[in-house]
Design an enzyme around this catalytic site. Structure first.
Site, short mmCIF file in Angstrom:
data_model
loop_
_atom_site.label_atom_id
_atom_site.label_comp_id
_atom_site.label_asym_id
_atom_site.label_seq_id
_atom_site.Cartn_x
_atom_site.Cartn_y
_atom_site.Cartn_z
N GLU A 191 -3.10 0.50 -9.28
CA GLU A 191 -2.09 1.42 -9.52
C GLU A 191 -0.94 0.54 -9.79
O GLU A 191 -0.44 -0.45 -9.50
CB GLU A 191 -1.65 1.92 -8.28
CG GLU A 191 -2.76 3.43 -7.98
CD GLU A 191 -2.36 3.96 -6.49
OE1 GLU A 191 -2.26 5.09 -6.55
OE2 GLU A 191 -1.98 3.15 -5.52
N HIS A 199 -0.78 -2.39 -7.16
CA HIS A 199 -1.56 -1.91 -6.05
C HIS A 199 -3.26 -2.02 -6.27
O HIS A 199 -3.59 -1.09 -7.04
CB HIS A 199 -1.45 -0.57 -5.57
CG HIS A 199 -1.99 -0.19 -4.19
ND1 HIS A 199 -2.49 1.04 -3.98
CD2 HIS A 199 -2.25 -0.94 -3.12
CE1 HIS A 199 -2.95 1.02 -2.67
NE2 HIS A 199 -3.13 -0.09 -2.26
N SER A 222 0.65 -1.27 0.05
CA SER A 222 0.03 -0.13 0.11
C SER A 222 0.91 1.35 -0.02
O SER A 222 0.35 2.30 -0.37
CB SER A 222 -0.87 0.06 1.25
OG SER A 222 -1.33 -1.20 1.35
N ASN A 232 -3.61 6.26 -1.93
CA ASN A 232 -3.10 6.21 -0.49
C ASN A 232 -2.40 7.43 0.11
O ASN A 232 -2.72 7.64 1.38
CB ASN A 232 -2.34 5.02 0.03
CG ASN A 232 -3.20 3.73 0.29
OD1 ASN A 232 -4.44 3.88 0.15
ND2 ASN A 232 -2.72 2.69 0.16
N1 3HC Z 1 -16.95 -10.66 -5.69
C1 3HC Z 1 -17.63 -9.92 -6.72
N2 3HC Z 1 -18.67 -9.09 -6.47
C2 3HC Z 1 -18.82 -8.58 -5.27
C3 3HC Z 1 -17.96 -9.15 -4.34
C4 3HC Z 1 -17.01 -10.11 -4.49
N3 3HC Z 1 -16.19 -10.82 -3.58
N4 3HC Z 1 -18.37 -8.52 -3.03
C5 3HC Z 1 -19.37 -7.51 -3.20
N5 3HC Z 1 -19.84 -7.57 -4.59
C6 3HC Z 1 -20.64 -6.92 -5.67
C7 3HC Z 1 -21.92 -7.25 -5.18
O1 3HC Z 1 -22.43 -8.11 -5.85
C8 3HC Z 1 -22.61 -5.75 -5.60
O2 3HC Z 1 -22.92 -5.78 -7.00
P1 3HC Z 1 -23.86 -5.13 -7.53
O3 3HC Z 1 -23.62 -3.31 -7.35
O4 3HC Z 1 -23.78 -5.47 -9.16
O5 3HC Z 1 -25.20 -5.51 -7.12
C9 3HC Z 1 -21.50 -4.78 -5.14
O6 3HC Z 1 -20.16 -5.58 -5.24
C10 3HC Z 1 -21.66 -4.04 -4.14
O7 3HC Z 1 -21.71 -4.88 -2.79
P2 3HC Z 1 -22.96 -4.70 -1.75
O8 3HC Z 1 -24.12 -4.47 -2.36
O9 3HC Z 1 -22.75 -5.99 -1.04
O10 3HC Z 1 -22.38 -3.63 -0.88
P3 3HC Z 1 -22.35 -2.12 -1.13
O11 3HC Z 1 -23.20 -1.58 -2.25
O12 3HC Z 1 -22.81 -1.53 0.28
O13 3HC Z 1 -21.11 -1.67 -1.39
C11 3HC Z 1 -18.76 -1.43 -1.36
C12 3HC Z 1 -19.79 -2.24 -0.86
C13 3HC Z 1 -18.42 -1.90 -2.73
C14 3HC Z 1 -17.45 -1.90 -0.35
C15 3HC Z 1 -18.90 0.13 -1.07
O14 3HC Z 1 -19.17 0.50 0.21
C16 3HC Z 1 -17.66 1.02 -1.33
O15 3HC Z 1 -17.26 1.13 -2.65
N6 3HC Z 1 -16.79 1.33 -0.38
C17 3HC Z 1 -15.59 1.77 -0.62
C18 3HC Z 1 -14.46 0.91 -0.65
C19 3HC Z 1 -13.18 1.62 -0.84
O16 3HC Z 1 -12.76 2.87 -0.65
N7 3HC Z 1 -12.07 0.88 -1.20
C20 3HC Z 1 -10.99 1.04 -1.33
C21 3HC Z 1 -10.16 0.94 0.19
S1 3HC Z 1 -8.41 1.75 0.08
C22 3HC Z 1 -7.64 0.38 -0.32
O17 3HC Z 1 -8.08 -0.69 -0.63
C23 3HC Z 1 -6.13 0.41 -0.68
C24 3HC Z 1 -5.35 -0.15 0.52
O18 3HC Z 1 -4.16 -0.02 0.30
C25 3HC Z 1 -5.46 0.36 1.93
#
Ligand code: 3HC
Length: 293
Positions: free
Chosen positions: A154, A142, A121, A192
């Site tokens: 990334e 990333h 990260s 990040n």
């Molecule tokens: N495989 C495939 N699809 C999946 C899945 C999986 N394991 N898990 C969830 N999905 C799909 C669902 O089927 C759903 O699809 P649809 O929109 O077509 O119906 C979609 O993803 C959204 O899932 P949910 O309905 O269960 O959940 P939410 O609508 O509440 O969304 C979320 C959840 C996508 C996590 C959303 O809240 C979000 O985008 N949050 C922000 C995430 C973010 O910012 N991530 C980056 C973090 S930073 C990082 O990772 C970097 C690291 O270095 C720290």
């Protein structure tokens, strides 16, 4: 664009490693998945099975497709089979000494022409490349959590990374259906570097009692249209990971604007690491998450 890299090895069967494995297998690639021991790698595959079952329940994937996807993922006990891999992706704990030991060990079997990538990260790619057998074939790749859902990867070449390596992993990332942002090897890369100061600042806001947990999150969800508030997102990423990243920004730049919020340190010291431990800024033991302050 189809990438010629079809045999992928993933080191680390946690949140990120399993997401990477699932995403690669969904594109027809074969994946070897490993962790500190075989049971953990097997548990990682079981977690992917659970995620696929959830998707099946929602009618997002057919049972036979899910079965085929899962069959492409093989948990392995050690790195010996990685001699067959076109690409080794390290997605282990965000600690430089752990990652370096992995690169040295996996480097012993890295095939001629194969590429080694780190899903770090924030840790400098140029520095870690020295622990791989060939820094020209070492690069940062990333992913974002949840990997199957997030549309970005990334790509971070280090100083010694060959252009062919950057081109090959860019094609690989696009082959996964993701967009690519190319970043120079600077602390936190692009996303990040922006995200972690925001999360850290949200913890300062909480620590100074400017607002409570729910209002801070509500403010960013409704005021900025973010899908999750910063404290929810911190719990999602893991508070230990957040602290590790902000510490890398702080120590590598020596810029006080990246100093970790004392309350973030306290939560990590308490072992309240977010969703993975059932408690972070929210308590996840009940039906709905409840703020812990
Ligand atoms: N495989 C495939 N699809 C999946 C899945 C999986 N394991 N898990 C969830 N999905 C799909 C669902 O089927 C759903 O699809 P649809 O929109 O077509 O119906 C979609 O993803 C959204 O899932 P949910 O309905 O269960 O959940 P939410 O609508 O509440 O969304 C979320 C959840 C996508 C996590 C959303 O809240 C979000 O985008 N949050 C922000 C995430 C973010 O910012 N991530 C980056 C973090 S930073 C990082 O990772 C970097 C690291 O270095 C720290």
């Amino acid at each position: 664009m189809t990438s010629p890299m079809r045999n992928i090895a993933v080191i680390g069967a946690g949140q990120m490693g399993t997401g990477i494995a699932q995403t690669c297998a969904a594109q027809g690639m074969t994946v070897m998945l490993t962790d500190v021991d075989l049971p953990r790698a097997e548990a990682g595959k079981a977690a992917i099975g659970k995620a696929l079952a959830k998707l099946m329940g929602r009618g997002k994937i057919e049972a036979d497709e899910a079965e085929k996807l899962l069959a492409r993922i093989t948990p392995v006990a050690d790195y010996a089979p990685f001699a067959e891999a076109d690409l080794i992706i390290e997605a282990a704990t965000e600690r430089e000494e752990i990652k370096n030991a992995i690169f040295e060990k996996a480097g012993q079997v890295l095939a001629t022409g194969a590429i080694m990538a780190s899903n770090t990260s924030s840790i400098p790619i140029t520095r870690m490349a020295n622990h791989s057998p060939d820094p020209a074939r070492f690069i940062g790749l990333h992913f974002f959590n949840p990997v199957p859902v997030m549309g970005l990867i990334e790509v971070i070449p280090g100083l010694a990374t060959a252009k062919e390596t950057t081109d090959a992993v860019t094609a690989f990332a696009r082959g996964l259906g993701k967009e690519v942002v190319l970043s120079q090897d600077e602390p936190g890369f692009v996303v990040n570097r922006i995200l972690l100061p925001m999360i850290n600042e949200a913890v300062f806001v909480l620590g100074q009692s400017t607002a409570g947990i729910e209002d801070i999150d509500k403010g960013c969800r409704l005021g900025l249209n973010h899908p999750m508030g910063p404290l929810q997102l911190a719990d999602f990423v893991g508070l230990d990971t957040c602290l590790d990243i902000i510490n890398v920004l702080y120590t590598t730049t020596r810029d006080s604007k990246y100093r970790p919020a004392p309350l973030l340190v306290k939560y990590v010291e308490a072992g309240w690491l977010g969703r993975k431990t059932g408690r972070g800024f929210y308590d996840y033991s009940g039906e709905v998450p409840v703020p812990t302050r």
